[in-house]
Design a protein around this motif. Sequence first.
Motif, short mmCIF file in Angstrom:
data_model
loop_
_atom_site.label_atom_id
_atom_site.label_comp_id
_atom_site.label_asym_id
_atom_site.label_seq_id
_atom_site.Cartn_x
_atom_site.Cartn_y
_atom_site.Cartn_z
N UNK A 51 0.75 -1.40 0.05
CA UNK A 51 -0.08 0.01 -0.18
C UNK A 51 0.91 1.35 0.08
N UNK A 52 0.23 2.40 -0.37
CA UNK A 52 0.82 3.75 -0.14
C UNK A 52 0.96 3.77 1.56
N UNK A 53 1.83 4.34 1.98
CA UNK A 53 2.22 4.34 3.42
C UNK A 53 2.19 5.99 3.67
N UNK A 54 1.49 6.34 4.69
CA UNK A 54 1.41 7.87 5.27
C UNK A 54 1.60 7.84 6.61
N UNK A 55 2.49 8.61 7.21
CA UNK A 55 2.70 8.74 8.53
C UNK A 55 2.41 9.99 9.05
N UNK A 56 2.01 10.16 10.31
CA UNK A 56 2.01 11.49 10.88
C UNK A 56 2.34 11.44 12.32
N UNK A 57 3.14 12.47 13.07
CA UNK A 57 3.41 12.54 14.44
C UNK A 57 2.44 13.38 14.83
N UNK B 203 -8.93 12.24 10.52
CA UNK B 203 -10.39 11.77 9.95
C UNK B 203 -10.40 11.53 8.63
N UNK B 204 -9.59 12.45 7.81
CA UNK B 204 -9.82 12.29 6.35
C UNK B 204 -8.74 11.23 6.01
N UNK B 205 -7.73 10.88 6.54
CA UNK B 205 -6.73 9.81 6.41
C UNK B 205 -7.33 8.46 6.74
N UNK B 206 -8.14 8.57 7.81
CA UNK B 206 -8.37 7.29 8.19
C UNK B 206 -9.58 6.80 7.32
N UNK B 207 -10.32 7.65 6.63
CA UNK B 207 -11.61 7.29 5.71
C UNK B 207 -10.81 6.40 4.51
N UNK B 208 -9.42 6.74 4.11
CA UNK B 208 -8.68 6.30 3.00
C UNK B 208 -8.03 5.00 3.50
N UNK B 209 -7.84 4.55 4.58
CA UNK B 209 -7.01 3.80 5.14
C UNK B 209 -7.45 2.17 5.15
N UNK B 210 -6.64 1.68 4.29
CA UNK B 210 -7.09 -0.03 4.14
C UNK B 210 -6.47 -0.93 5.43
#
Length: 314
Positions: free
Chosen positions: A175-181, A214-221
């Motif tokens: 998957x595409x991997x996105x990380x935030x702190x 919230x926006x990125x949880x919506x796209x999360x596999x």
Amino acid sequence: MVIYIISDEKKGHLSQTRGLAAALLERAEKKAPNAPHSVHEISIVGKSWFSRLFYKGKDLDLPRPNLILCAGHSTHLAAISLSRHLRCPRVVCMKPSLPLGMFDVCVVPRHDIPEGKKPHANVFTTVGAINNIKPRPDVEKKDTLILIGGPSKEFTWDAETVLTQLTTIVRHSTNNIVLTTSRRTPQDFVQDVTSACPSIRVEPVEQTGPTWVADHLACAREVWVTQDSVSMVYEALSSGAPVGIIEMPHKNAHKKKMKASRVTRGLGMLTDEGEVCTFTAWAKEHKLPQNGKVLDEAGRAADFILTKLPHLIP
């Protein structure tokens, strides 16, 4: 239904009361579509203990409420005083510092209830704190989302331990991997993870807005959350995505007889029930649990409140 939220303006507390208010209004609008429905947030920040004790909302120009919600110890007195003055019920979203009987309903995370103790009749127990995250089946699920916390009262920060787990996750992900702190994440970690895992897209918390998670949880596999970030674990479970736990060193790991904290007890319950998967367990098969269960604690709490207080919706 008109709802007042007594607010200390803390993000976590607002997430709980906003999530519960939204669930209540959703049900009220279905049952009484032509009635006026609204939510109003009333900040008590800056008010003295004495003014909160006798708060009557004389500064407000709002429709009369059917219900008052609060979360956070500093909001209790104002919520009780205002609800008595306006003669409407009050609900607290936490285990209150005042006697339970001073509220019509207490929405309390199950890990805050002492083991083996039966909850009071006006207490509704939830799996973790309520939040305002809901599944978004209309959005394509294409990302692995990683939420990084930092040192806390219970866990120490070990960048090498976290990076080792991230490297393994990256190696086994397509998957595409996105990380935030988070605000607690050490400043040098962004550079560390960028160097160790260049394929991860890193967006530090300073560069994100209020709806980023919230926006990125919506796209999360799938979602990975560090062990210290317990509120994020429950938000991730509410999104419907499989959740993995990035493990961190426990400050009291050497104290074998140390009583488990609320955080440890809550995560332990989720792990035992198969709702989340620790990195150690995941590493055996490289699969997160696909149990299909989605947390909707706001909805469950709203149903309990409306059963307990049926007059809220005419």
